[in-house]
Structure formats: C-alpha cells, structure tokens
Design an enzyme around this catalytic site. Structure first.
Site, short mmCIF file in Angstrom:
data_model
loop_
_atom_site.label_atom_id
_atom_site.label_comp_id
_atom_site.label_asym_id
_atom_site.label_seq_id
_atom_site.Cartn_x
_atom_site.Cartn_y
_atom_site.Cartn_z
N LYS A 74 0.81 -1.21 0.00
CA LYS A 74 0.00 0.00 0.00
C LYS A 74 0.85 1.27 0.00
O LYS A 74 0.50 2.27 -0.63
CB LYS A 74 -0.94 0.00 1.20
CG LYS A 74 -2.04 -1.05 1.15
CD LYS A 74 -2.98 -0.90 2.32
CE LYS A 74 -4.15 -1.89 2.24
NZ LYS A 74 -3.70 -3.27 2.43
N LYS A 132 -2.72 1.12 8.96
CA LYS A 132 -3.03 0.10 7.97
C LYS A 132 -1.80 -0.74 7.63
O LYS A 132 -0.69 -0.21 7.53
CB LYS A 132 -3.55 0.75 6.68
CG LYS A 132 -4.82 1.56 6.85
CD LYS A 132 -5.18 2.35 5.61
CE LYS A 132 -5.53 1.47 4.46
NZ LYS A 132 -6.03 2.26 3.30
N GLY A 159 -8.36 -7.07 3.04
CA GLY A 159 -9.43 -7.78 3.73
C GLY A 159 -9.72 -7.25 5.11
O GLY A 159 -10.34 -7.92 5.94
N GLY A 160 -9.26 -6.01 5.41
CA GLY A 160 -9.53 -5.43 6.72
C GLY A 160 -8.58 -5.87 7.81
O GLY A 160 -8.67 -5.40 8.94
N HIS A 172 -17.17 3.75 0.67
CA HIS A 172 -16.13 2.94 0.06
C HIS A 172 -16.64 2.53 -1.32
O HIS A 172 -17.55 1.71 -1.44
CB HIS A 172 -15.86 1.71 0.93
CG HIS A 172 -14.71 0.88 0.46
ND1 HIS A 172 -13.69 0.49 1.30
CD2 HIS A 172 -14.39 0.38 -0.76
CE1 HIS A 172 -12.80 -0.23 0.62
NE2 HIS A 172 -13.22 -0.31 -0.63
N GLU A 203 -9.72 0.78 -5.45
CA GLU A 203 -10.63 1.17 -4.37
C GLU A 203 -10.42 2.61 -3.97
O GLU A 203 -9.28 3.08 -3.85
CB GLU A 203 -10.42 0.24 -3.17
CG GLU A 203 -10.62 -1.23 -3.53
CD GLU A 203 -10.83 -2.11 -2.31
OE1 GLU A 203 -10.76 -1.60 -1.18
OE2 GLU A 203 -11.09 -3.31 -2.50
N ARG A 219 -6.46 -8.76 -8.47
CA ARG A 219 -7.10 -10.07 -8.58
C ARG A 219 -8.59 -9.87 -8.80
O ARG A 219 -9.08 -8.73 -8.81
CB ARG A 219 -6.91 -10.86 -7.28
CG ARG A 219 -7.34 -10.06 -6.04
CD ARG A 219 -7.36 -10.88 -4.79
NE ARG A 219 -7.48 -10.08 -3.59
CZ ARG A 219 -8.62 -9.56 -3.13
NH1 ARG A 219 -9.74 -9.72 -3.80
NH2 ARG A 219 -8.63 -8.85 -2.01
#
Length: 665
Positions: free
Chosen positions: A120, A162, A168-169, A212, A279, A296
């Site tokens: 990220k 993060k 996936g959180g 989101h 996202e 993916r």
C-alpha cells in the site's frame, strides 16, 4: 506477448471461489484441476473438478500457501495454466513469477504489476506520481513506533493505521485518541505479520462518514484498459465488507466517468493486465481518494457481472491467452442495466463480537428465483473448521432497479437455511431492511451507528421462536419413539388422565428460559412463559421440517437436532438452543473461576504471561487466531497465573483450557 493456448486450468484455491472458477472454466470447455488440503478432501470444489491433487495438511501455510506444492500439482496433472482465485497466493508476485518460470500461464497480472500494487505504501507513492488523488498520510520506510506516532500527530487524528501488505480489513485500526495509538500500532503490526508475512504499516487521515467505492478495471496485452463502473462496499464491519452493490447510490454518470478515468490511469501506471479493482474513499463533498488496488478478482465481482452482462472469469481466461478485450469502453457502459446487491454469508456470531464459528452443516438450502444467484461451496454434512476464512457463501440478487434488487435479496435470505453452525444471515437481513440502507443514505459507519455491538449482544428470541424450538424437540422425540418403539402417531401425546403441562428448559447463549408446554394429540401446543402464551398447531411434519399454524396463519419451519442442541429456522429467524430440561445445575461460568478457555477452534499466536505473573481484570493473556482474525483473550477476574497450557503456534479446540489463575483475595 502471451499468445499460447491452454486447455487445462488448475485453480489454486478452495471454497466458493474455486467452485465458481471451476464451473466457469468447464462451461467454456476447459478441463479443470482442483487442489485440496486434508481438511477439504471431500469438499465441493474437489468433486466439481475433472481432477484433484492433494497438496498438504489442513493449515493454509502447509497447503494452499505452498508455491512448490501448487506447481507440483500442476505438473502432476498436466495443467498448463493456473488461476489463483482470491486470497491465499492470488496477490503474491513471487507466486506469479514462479508460475511463469515453470513455463505455465498465470491467469492474472504480471508479477511486476502485483509487486507495484501489492504494498500500500509503494502503490500510494506511484499513484501520486500518476496524478491519482490519494488520502493524506505517511507511507515512509521508517517503521519505528515513535515515527508512526509522530506522523499521526502531524496528520491529525482520527487516523487509520493500515498494513502495507495484504487487505481484507486485517491489520487495520481506526484511532481517535492519542493514548490508543501505541496499542493500535502493535496490534495492527502483529495481525499483519501473521496474515501477510509483513508488519510494515502506513498512517492515513481517516475520512469520516465517507463511502467505500471501487472501480472494476480490466486490461489486456494490446494496451487496452477499460472499467465496468463502480461497486459500493460501504457496509463494513472491522473494515471487512458485508454488503456490496453495483452501481453505487452515491455516484451519478459524471462522477462515474471521473472515477473510472482515475482507475484506468491507476491501472495504466503499472501496465495492468487482467481483472483488478481500484478502491476509493468517496467523501460527502464528491471528492474521492485512492485507497489501494486489488490485483485479482474480487469477492464482489458477481454484482458487476449481473449489471453489465459479462463473465469476468471468461474475460480472464481469454486475456491470459493473449486475446484482446471483447468489448470497448463505450460498449461496456452501454450494457449497464439494472442493479445488483450481494451479501456475504459468514460462519460467525454477531451477538459475540462476530466470533468465527465452526461445526457440521446439518441442513443447507439455497434460495432460487428470478434474479437470484448463489456462489457457494456448502454441502450437507460438511464440516466447517477454523483453518480458513469465515465466509461460506455469497447471495446475490439483481433487479431492474435498486428496490427490486433489495427486496429480492431480502426474500432470498429468508429462503436460505443453514443449520449446524451459527451465522450472520439474520444480521444481514436486518441491515438490508434498515431505512438508511433502503434509502441509499449510508456510509462506512453504517454498522457502527445502527448495529452497535451492545445492541446486538442484547438481542433475545421471541416466545414464539422458543416455542417452535420446543415443538421441534417434541416432534423429534416423537419420531424417534415411532421409529424405535413402533408407537403409532395416534398415541403420541396421549394421556390416561387430564392434560397437564410439562416443563422445558432451553438455553440461548447464557440465558435460560422455562416454558410450560401443554400438548394435545401430538399436534396442538400451548406454551406459556413469563406470563405470555403462544398457541401452535402442527399441520404437517417431515424429517427436518414442519408446517404450523399460529394466529390463523400457516408457516414453515426447518430444524435439525444434534444431541442436546436444537437448530431452528422459522419465524424469520435462525437460532440454536440447548435443551437443559434434564441437565444438572451448572457450575460457575468459565472465566469467573479463573479458567481461560478457547472461545473457538484456532491457533495460538502469542502468550503474554507466564506462571507466577500477577494479572489484572481484563488484561490480555493470550492471542488466538481463528479464521484469519486475531482475538485478545482475557478474563473478567484478576489473580496470579498458576498454569499456562499452550504455546505460540499450537492449534487448539473450542473450550480447551488455555490458562488458569489463582483468584486474587
């Protein structure tokens, strides 16, 4: 440029995504190969494939995460291409590289693209250079706690801590207070290290009350990149998506084009090939910020397929063989029709902080009907263990407009039955029915605002649902008597004297209910509890289900019995009760007596204390990982640690004794 054709595809995954890809590939004429761990030897994806190869024991690190085992399976089966699904190795650049070096085709982006977007921090730096709007934050190499805390102070609270790798959180924490930062950083780093093998973190400004919104992109090896509009994934819990829909209620045609263009620019910046998702956070003011790119296929891809009338797996297979994209951007947008909404059915208990659940499936019934789609791998008799993700199925509904899609999905959820493991179906239905969701006016704080844990934990069953559980118990006992003692139905419930009510005691969680039950003819039930009464007449019964009449209306119930547990799906609610009618009085609740028990099957991640330590009430003693989530285990009492019965890395069973305290005072 890849222009090799292939005829056999290996799917390096499990569960519903493996089933979905296998079916898609077979529909197009490809031969298919499944891989499986010992836990999945009889799983649906194994049965669906033309061939299947065992790759190791149940833990993912010993099977689905072993690159060499996957490649060996491909060689053994003669597969020429590998589809990674999502999760596991799907976003590992080293896996894609190994597949290519083995002379096989990786059905996904090139290793360099995965590498560029897999971290990220690095991807955010690249996006800033490409002119894609990003959330202000820190994504530097200095990972010392003091540096991260200082950078958070510069950004200004609230911030998001993060994990730089993965998604996936997991490894994500929202921090509102300075005093929470150090703990959040340590917790996020630990969870990230265990989930992704990297503890690198970044700090971002928390965009409060945002949505989101993500854009589905697709690229080929002919320099074409397109997008399929947006999906709204704002309904989340612990940064994990629960409900997804396409399009978004907050995006109009002009904003769709702007966000789509930004997503295409992001994909072009890394020479992206195949299916991917960019996202964004969408603020109330219409400004949007890059979050990450998932290299993916996404869990929520079905809603895009239904709205745009495409098969994204088919596109993946075509592009992997060097073909050009089947449609232009203009053609794609012209196909947009209707609305689709998806929910994730998970084996978890919303009443117990969404604790992952395990168990054997006693009954599984999928919904059907106009516009309804189910992606699942569930089968009756199957065991749901603690080794993999808690998501078990996706239920999707399409409609000509959003309200039709929403009402169809609500109806589909009512027609979905899963007995034998606690799940979130009713919780999902409550969210879909909420007025804010129905209106489209919601954000990422929807769950926290309208479904706080304190409210969910206090929910209790109605007398009618309790009564139906008693009816199910009675019918099961009657059926057993009829089968083992040849008791004819006319004599079931017969008494030689006047009718007198019997007593049943049922437990729902920690609550016990006493019910006075009067049965006439084995079909008519009058049930009293706490000065309330309900009358139920059974009109038809069969194995695992019965029809009944209550207040002049006829309904259906499904049920299953497992020892002293009765599972019941009726009256718009699914639940499990323990029959303690003949049980002796229970001892003190585990925990108050100084015993720390595992709340589910899982793996011990960390042990923070040792024998002789003095600990306080609520202090974390042990960290347990179950279904990819970490849980800090503590006791409601303080004292001195007498024994520790586990060590890091050890697999444990639900209710296994982990530690024992000698109580203070």
């Amino acid at each position: 440029m890849t222009d090799r054709r292939f005829s056999k595809v290996l799917v390096a995954n499990r569960g519903e995504i493996a089933v979905r890809v296998l079916r898609g590939a077979r529909r197009l004429g490809y031969r298919t190969v499944a891989v499986y761990s010992d836990a999945d030897a009889g799983a649906l994806h194994v049965l669906e494939a033309d061939e299947a190869v065992r790759i190791g024991p149940a833990p993912a690190k010993d099977s689905y995460l072993l690159i060499d085992a996957i490649l060996a399976a491909a060689k053994q089966s003669g597969a020429e291409a590998i589809h990674p699904g999502y999760g596991f190795l799907s976003e590992r650049a080293d896996f894609a590289q190994a597949v290519q070096e083995a002379g096989l085709i990786f059905i996904g982006p090139d290793p360099a693209s995965i590498e560029a977007m897999g971290n990220k921090s690095a991807s955010k730096i690249r996006m800033l250079a490409a002119g894609v709007p990003c959330v202000p934050g820190y994504q530097g190499e200095d990972q010392r706690d003091a540096t991260l805390i200082a950078e958070a102070g510069k950004i200004g609270l609230p911030v998001m801590v993060k994990a730089a790798a993965g998604g996936g959180g997991r490894g994500m924490r929202l921090v509102h207070d300075d005093g929470e930062l150090a703990v959040a950083i340590a917790s996020a780093r630990s969870e990230a290290s265990n989930a992704f093998g990297s503890g690198q973190l970044l700090i971002e400004k928390a965009v409060i009350d945002a949505r989101h919104v993500e854009i589905q992109v697709f690229g080929d090896r002919h320099a074409q990149v397109v997008h399929f509009g947006e999906r709204d994934c704002s309904v989340q819990r612990r940064n994990q998506k629960l409900i997804e829909e396409a399009p978004s209620p907050a995006v109009d045609a002009a904003l769709r084009l702007r966000m789509g263009a930004a997503a295409v620019a992001a994909a072009r910046a890394v020479n992206y090939v195949g299916a991917g998702t960019v996202e964004f956070l969408l603020g109330k003011d219409g400004q949007f910020y890059f979050l990450e790119m998932n290299t993916r296929l996404q869990v929520e891809h079905p809603v895009t397929e239904l709205v745009y009338g495409v098969d994204l797996v088919e596109w993946q297979l075509r592009v992997a063989q060097g073909e050009a994209l089947p449609l232009t951007q203009e053609q794609i947008l012209s196909r947009k029709h209707g609305w689709a909404i998806e929910v994730r059915l998970c084996a978890e208990d919303p009443r117990r902080s969404y604790l992952p659940q395990t168990g054997q499936i006693l009954c599984w019934r999928e919904p059907a009907g106009a516009g309804v789609r189910v992606d699942s791998y569930l089968r009756q008799g199957q065991q749901i263990g603690a080794f993999y993700d808690s998501m078990q199925a996706k239920i999707i509904a399409w409609g000509e407009d959003r309200e039709i899609a929403r009402t169809r999905l609500l109806s589909a959820l009512r027609d979905t039955t899963l007995l034998g493991v606690v799940h979130n179906r009713d919780h999902l239905a409550a969210m879909l029915a909420h007025e804010d969701f129905a209106s489209g006016q919601f954000s990422t704080d929807f769950v926290g605002r309208h479904f706080p844990q304190t409210r969910i934990a206090d929910e209790q069953p109605s007398l009618r649902h309790l009564a139906l559980a008693v009816v199910a118990l009675y019918l099961d006992a009657a059926a057993t008597l009829a089968e083992t003692r040849q008791l004819v139905p006319e004599l079931i419930g017969w008494r030689s004297s006047h009718d007198t009510p019997g007593e049943y005691r049922l437990k729902y969680g920690e609550h016990e209910y006493r019910l006075a039950v009067l049965v006439s003819g084995g079909r008519q039930f009058v049930i009293d509890a706490a000065e309330q009464r309900v009358e139920i007449v059974v009109t038809h019964s069969a194995a695992g289900e019965f029809r009944y009449r209550c207040d002049g209306v006829q309904y259906q119930a499904r049920c299953a019995r497992d020892g002293d547990l009765i599972w019941i799906d009726a009256d718009g609610r699914a639940g499990v009760y323990r029959d303690v009618t003949l049980a002796p009085a229970e001892a003190a609740v585990a925990g108050s007596d100084g015993r720390l028990l595992a709340h589910s099957d899982g793996k011990i991640v960390a042990v923070h204390v040792q024998a002789g330590d003095i600990v306080g009430k609520g202090q974390t003693l042990i960290v347990l990982e179950a279904m990819k989530m970490e849980f800090q285990l503590a006791l409601p009492v303080g004292g001195t640690v007498e024994t520790i019965g586990v060590q890091p890395g050890q697999q444990v069973k639900s209710r296994q004794l982990l530690a024992h305290l000698r109580l203070a005072g």
